[in-house]
Design a protein around this motif. Structure first.
Motif, PDB file in Angstrom:
ATOM      1  N   CYS A  82      -7.714  27.460  16.855  1.00  0.00           N
ATOM      2  CA  CYS A  82      -7.701  28.907  17.117  1.00  0.00           C
ATOM      3  C   CYS A  82      -9.024  29.394  17.688  1.00  0.00           C
ATOM      4  N   LYS A  83     -10.119  28.726  17.342  1.00  0.00           N
ATOM      5  CA  LYS A  83     -11.421  29.101  17.899  1.00  0.00           C
ATOM      6  C   LYS A  83     -11.598  28.558  19.320  1.00  0.00           C
ATOM      7  N   ILE A  84     -11.169  27.319  19.546  1.00  0.00           N
ATOM      8  CA  ILE A  84     -11.342  26.690  20.848  1.00  0.00           C
ATOM      9  C   ILE A  84     -10.370  27.252  21.886  1.00  0.00           C
ATOM     10  N   LYS A  85      -9.144  27.546  21.439  1.00  0.00           N
ATOM     11  CA  LYS A  85      -8.074  28.028  22.328  1.00  0.00           C
ATOM     12  C   LYS A  85      -7.849  27.066  23.513  1.00  0.00           C
ATOM     13  N   PRO A  86      -7.435  25.843  23.222  1.00  0.00           N
ATOM     14  CA  PRO A  86      -7.113  24.911  24.308  1.00  0.00           C
ATOM     15  C   PRO A  86      -5.855  25.356  25.026  1.00  0.00           C
ATOM     16  N   ASP A  87      -5.545  24.704  26.117  1.00  0.00           N
ATOM     17  CA  ASP A  87      -4.306  25.013  26.830  1.00  0.00           C
ATOM     18  C   ASP A  87      -3.093  24.580  26.019  1.00  0.00           C
ATOM     19  N   GLN A  88      -3.240  23.479  25.277  1.00  0.00           N
ATOM     20  CA  GLN A  88      -2.117  22.944  24.516  1.00  0.00           C
ATOM     21  C   GLN A  88      -2.624  22.333  23.212  1.00  0.00           C
ATOM     22  N   VAL A  89      -1.834  22.487  22.167  1.00  0.00           N
ATOM     23  CA  VAL A  89      -2.074  21.770  20.925  1.00  0.00           C
ATOM     24  C   VAL A  89      -0.839  20.931  20.642  1.00  0.00           C
ATOM     25  N   THR A  90      -1.065  19.666  20.277  1.00  0.00           N
ATOM     26  CA  THR A  90       0.017  18.750  19.949  1.00  0.00           C
ATOM     27  C   THR A  90      -0.049  18.438  18.463  1.00  0.00           C
ATOM     28  N   ALA A 123       0.362  32.861  19.132  1.00  0.00           N
ATOM     29  CA  ALA A 123      -0.276  34.182  19.096  1.00  0.00           C
ATOM     30  C   ALA A 123      -1.641  34.166  19.765  1.00  0.00           C
ATOM     31  N   HIS A 124      -2.227  32.979  19.870  1.00  0.00           N
ATOM     32  CA  HIS A 124      -3.509  32.806  20.577  1.00  0.00           C
ATOM     33  C   HIS A 124      -3.286  32.311  22.007  1.00  0.00           C
ATOM     34  N   ASN A 125      -2.053  32.410  22.491  1.00  0.00           N
ATOM     35  CA  ASN A 125      -1.698  31.985  23.852  1.00  0.00           C
ATOM     36  C   ASN A 125      -1.943  30.490  24.083  1.00  0.00           C
ATOM     37  N   ILE A 126      -1.668  29.698  23.054  1.00  0.00           N
ATOM     38  CA  ILE A 126      -1.797  28.252  23.152  1.00  0.00           C
ATOM     39  C   ILE A 126      -0.400  27.649  23.206  1.00  0.00           C
ATOM     40  N   ARG A 127      -0.138  26.829  24.216  1.00  0.00           N
ATOM     41  CA  ARG A 127       1.140  26.113  24.286  1.00  0.00           C
ATOM     42  C   ARG A 127       1.189  25.063  23.183  1.00  0.00           C
ATOM     43  N   VAL A 128       2.358  24.925  22.556  1.00  0.00           N
ATOM     44  CA  VAL A 128       2.490  24.006  21.423  1.00  0.00           C
ATOM     45  C   VAL A 128       3.491  22.903  21.750  1.00  0.00           C
ATOM     46  N   SER A 129       3.104  21.677  21.407  1.00  0.00           N
ATOM     47  CA  SER A 129       3.987  20.520  21.521  1.00  0.00           C
ATOM     48  C   SER A 129       4.057  19.839  20.160  1.00  0.00           C
ATOM     49  N   ILE A 130       5.247  19.396  19.771  1.00  0.00           N
ATOM     50  CA  ILE A 130       5.454  18.714  18.496  1.00  0.00           C
ATOM     51  C   ILE A 130       5.799  17.255  18.759  1.00  0.00           C
ATOM     52  N   PHE A 131       5.095  16.366  18.096  1.00  0.00           N
ATOM     53  CA  PHE A 131       5.272  14.920  18.250  1.00  0.00           C
ATOM     54  C   PHE A 131       6.565  14.501  17.538  1.00  0.00           C
ATOM     55  N   VAL A 132       7.492  13.885  18.277  1.00  0.00           N
ATOM     56  CA  VAL A 132       8.783  13.508  17.705  1.00  0.00           C
ATOM     57  C   VAL A 132       9.176  12.110  18.169  1.00  0.00           C
ATOM     58  N   ASP A 133      10.077  11.487  17.385  1.00  0.00           N
ATOM     59  CA  ASP A 133      10.680  10.244  17.847  1.00  0.00           C
ATOM     60  C   ASP A 133      12.007  10.582  18.520  1.00  0.00           C
ATOM     61  N   THR A 134      12.865   9.606  18.689  1.00  0.00           N
ATOM     62  CA  THR A 134      14.099   9.834  19.456  1.00  0.00           C
ATOM     63  C   THR A 134      15.284  10.238  18.581  1.00  0.00           C
TER      64      THR A 134
END
Length: 237
Positions: A82-90, A123-134
């Motif tokens: 939340c402090k860094i505000k990267p483009d994406q968090v996985t 809410a911090h305008n960070i795109r979110v990706s969730i690590f998943v299997d198949t």
């Protein structure tokens, strides 16, 4: 066009083995971008055995492409992101002692937990990706967390690829199709390399991003960093 995000954790591992600042993680990140990487990925762990939290803060102003931070959503990690505000968090489900990511989320069991965290990052305008299997139910249920993307855990694909590329790809193609059908973007990562990357990229052309670290940095020892990045890029365009 599939984007290549270079995970620089292994560079930090080499630095930390000796102490000091060689190799220079910040310089390597800048060079990766200069040599054609579409993004930089880091995975700070609680024990800081490779990328350190201080590295993440120092990298933020230097990343001119896309910054992706991976990790288990502990309070410390959430505060960092939340402090860094990267483009994406996985988001990965790794316990603190894990050597590397080796499983995807159970998005049914942890649906409420994930949805809350996804909302906080968005809410911090960070795109979110969730690590998943198949597991298709996990992928379908990921949509209920309101995540933007899923990242497919591709070690099983890499393990089976040498003996049967088509069989190795089949569950990942189906998983990617299901993710797409429920409105999720699709990333992929883990053990992708110069041998197996192109086959996946050709057959799942709507992949948004691949995150590659260990194999690419290892190849760079022989080929040089610029040549390694260009070889990987040539396999996904």
């Amino acid at each position: 066009m599939i984007k290549l995000s270079v995970n620089i954790n292994k560079v930090a591992t080499l630095r930390n083995a000796r102490g000091g600042n060689v190799p220079n993680v910040l310089k390597v990140a800048q060079d990766c971008q200069l040599f054609g990487a579409d993004g930089i990925t880091v995975h700070p762990r609680p024990d800081e055995r490779h990328i350190r939290y201080d590295d993440v803060y120092a990298l933020r102003p230097l990343i001119t492409t896309e910054f992706n931070i991976e990790g288990y959503p502990s309070p410390k990690f959430i505060d960092l992101v939340c402090k860094i505000k990267p483009d994406q968090v996985t988001l990965v489900p790794d316990p603190p002692e894990a050597i590397t990511s080796n499983a995807g989320w159970d998005t049914i069991r942890y649906a409420g937990f994930l949805k809350e965290i996804v909302g906080e990052f968005q809410a911090h305008n960070i795109r979110v990706s969730i690590f998943v299997d198949t597991n298709l139910e996990n992928i379908r249920n990921a949509a209920f967390t309101e995540t933007d993307r899923v990242e497919l855990y591709t070690e099983p694909y890499a393990n089976m690829y040498p003996s049967s590329p088509e069989k190795a790809l089949a569950p990942f193609l189906e998983a990617a199709q299901i993710a797409r059908s429920v409105g999720l973007g699709v990333n992929a990562g883990h053990d992708l390399n110069l041998e197996n990357l192109n086959f996946m990229a050709k057959n799942i052309p709507w992949l948004a991003e691949v995150s590659i670290g260990h194999a690419l940095i290892s190849d760079a020892l022989y080929l040089g960093l610029e040549t390694a990045i260009q070889k990987y890029k040539s396999l996904i365009v």
